[in-house]
Design a protein around this motif. Structure first.
Motif, short mmCIF file in Angstrom:
data_model
loop_
_atom_site.label_atom_id
_atom_site.label_comp_id
_atom_site.label_asym_id
_atom_site.label_seq_id
_atom_site.Cartn_x
_atom_site.Cartn_y
_atom_site.Cartn_z
N ARG A 1 20.46 -0.20 -50.72
CA ARG A 1 19.88 -1.25 -50.20
C ARG A 1 20.55 -2.36 -50.62
N ALA A 2 21.33 -2.60 -51.66
CA ALA A 2 22.00 -3.87 -51.90
C ALA A 2 23.46 -3.89 -50.86
N GLU A 3 23.87 -2.65 -50.57
CA GLU A 3 24.93 -2.76 -49.72
C GLU A 3 24.48 -3.12 -48.17
N ASP A 4 23.45 -2.67 -47.81
CA ASP A 4 22.73 -2.76 -46.60
C ASP A 4 22.47 -4.30 -46.43
N VAL A 5 21.91 -5.01 -47.62
CA VAL A 5 21.71 -6.45 -47.41
C VAL A 5 23.09 -7.20 -47.04
N ARG A 6 24.03 -6.89 -47.83
CA ARG A 6 25.20 -7.42 -47.96
C ARG A 6 25.94 -7.41 -46.65
N LYS A 7 25.74 -6.07 -46.01
CA LYS A 7 26.23 -6.03 -44.62
C LYS A 7 25.38 -6.85 -43.55
N ALA A 8 23.97 -7.10 -43.95
CA ALA A 8 23.23 -7.99 -42.93
C ALA A 8 23.74 -9.34 -43.07
N VAL A 9 23.85 -9.73 -44.30
CA VAL A 9 24.34 -11.15 -44.52
C VAL A 9 25.77 -11.37 -43.89
N ASP A 10 26.66 -10.24 -43.83
CA ASP A 10 28.07 -10.38 -43.35
C ASP A 10 27.95 -10.60 -41.94
N ALA A 11 26.91 -9.81 -41.25
CA ALA A 11 26.85 -9.64 -39.82
C ALA A 11 26.26 -11.05 -39.31
N GLY A 12 25.26 -11.61 -40.17
CA GLY A 12 24.67 -12.76 -39.75
C GLY A 12 25.85 -13.74 -39.86
N ASN A 13 26.64 -13.82 -40.75
CA ASN A 13 27.40 -14.76 -41.01
C ASN A 13 28.59 -14.82 -39.87
N ALA A 14 29.07 -13.77 -39.42
CA ALA A 14 29.81 -13.36 -38.23
C ALA A 14 29.22 -13.89 -36.97
N ALA A 15 27.86 -13.71 -36.72
CA ALA A 15 27.09 -14.02 -35.52
C ALA A 15 27.10 -15.65 -35.44
N PHE A 16 26.97 -16.27 -36.86
CA PHE A 16 26.96 -17.67 -36.84
C PHE A 16 28.13 -18.40 -36.61
N ARG A 17 29.19 -17.68 -37.04
CA ARG A 17 30.49 -18.32 -36.73
C ARG A 17 30.92 -18.41 -35.13
N THR A 18 30.48 -17.11 -34.72
CA THR A 18 30.79 -16.83 -33.15
C THR A 18 30.04 -18.01 -32.31
N ALA A 19 28.70 -17.89 -32.68
CA ALA A 19 27.75 -18.99 -31.90
C ALA A 19 28.28 -20.54 -32.05
N PHE A 20 28.59 -20.68 -33.43
CA PHE A 20 28.98 -22.08 -33.77
C PHE A 20 30.30 -22.26 -32.90
N LEU A 21 31.42 -21.78 -32.93
CA LEU A 21 32.61 -21.82 -32.38
C LEU A 21 32.51 -21.75 -30.78
N ALA A 22 31.29 -21.15 -30.30
CA ALA A 22 31.06 -21.12 -28.94
C ALA A 22 30.33 -22.60 -28.39
N GLY A 23 30.08 -23.09 -29.45
CA GLY A 23 29.20 -24.50 -29.27
C GLY A 23 27.88 -24.27 -28.71
N ASP A 24 27.25 -23.10 -29.24
CA ASP A 24 25.78 -22.75 -28.80
C ASP A 24 24.96 -22.88 -29.76
N ALA A 25 24.41 -24.24 -30.00
CA ALA A 25 23.38 -24.72 -31.16
C ALA A 25 22.24 -24.12 -31.13
N GLN A 26 21.80 -23.65 -29.70
CA GLN A 26 20.64 -22.90 -29.78
C GLN A 26 20.66 -21.56 -30.26
N LYS A 27 21.68 -20.90 -29.91
CA LYS A 27 22.14 -19.51 -30.50
C LYS A 27 22.07 -19.63 -31.99
#
Lengths: 145, 145
Positions: A24-50
């Motif tokens: 479970r802890a590993e799953d949460v860590r993976k979800a956080v890592d995936a959330g951060n990766a999605a954040f970075r992608t949307a941020f660098l694309a300039g997509d504030a809505q996303k």
């Protein structure tokens, strides 16, 4: 046929619980890592809505030098301003701890401006599981300098 | 004698679960309020050691303009410096959310200096239940100004 002792059964149950907790802890860590990766992608694309959609509906951004941005519309407006002139964003997670639908991440974020200047902050993000997806719920940072 | 229907029994079970959840949330809020009251008392008494004991052993203070203070010795040293010249400390909790052994509080802190000047910060404190007691585990703040 011999029956397993109470002790053996208890030990087995404990192993299963510990294994489930670790998974479970590993799953949460993976979800956080995936959330951060999605954040970075949307941020660098300039997509504030996303970017804002990665936050819960009642999330708060508590940024130094700015009023608290509460809710997705305010968060999108905050990041629309905040992402201007940033050419790189790197998030380094130091630790994630979780219980139920809450997880606490702390780490360091580096923003590189168009002129190459790097600004570093320490952050705490509280993630909340919302309809099965982990989203940013509280986002606060400051600088050592 | 008629037996309660599945629906009635499910509804009753749901009411009990909801009531238990509400009581639990109120308990956590009370623990956070009590923790903050103990913090204020120890802080205004100038007892940095006692303040540090309100934190978990691996807690972090992430204060603007300072390196991260990790662990009780570093936290006691941080507050020993930070409490000098403060004559009043007020903590106003805006919200507490909890799951299992983690609770997230956000609020506003006001420090009044010996000269009467007030500095206001917004904070997020992650509380962790540690041997039955709720303790500060992550403590981060910044200022709107």
């Amino acid at each position: 046929m011999s029956r397993p002792s109470i002790l053996a059964r208890t030990a087995l149950a404990l192993v299963i619980v510990l294994a489930a907790t670790t998974v479970r802890a590993e799953d949460v860590r993976k979800a956080v890592d995936a959330g951060n990766a999605a954040f970075r992608t949307a941020f660098l694309a300039g997509d504030a809505q996303k970017v804002s959609e990665l936050y819960t509906a009642d999330a708060e951004i508590i940024a130094p030098g700015a009023p608290i941005a509460r809710g997705r519309a305010a968060i999108a407006a905050f990041w629309k301003g905040g992402m201007a002139g940033v050419k790189e964003l790197s998030l380094e997670t130091r630790a994630v701890e979780s219980a139920g639908d809450l997880a606490v991440e702390d780490g360091t974020v580096k923003l590189t401006g168009a002129d190459g200047a790097v600004s570093t902050s320490r952050y705490v993000v509280v993630w909340k599981r919302d309809g099965g997806a982990w989203k940013l719920h509280r986002d606060i940072w400051n600088s050592e300098k």
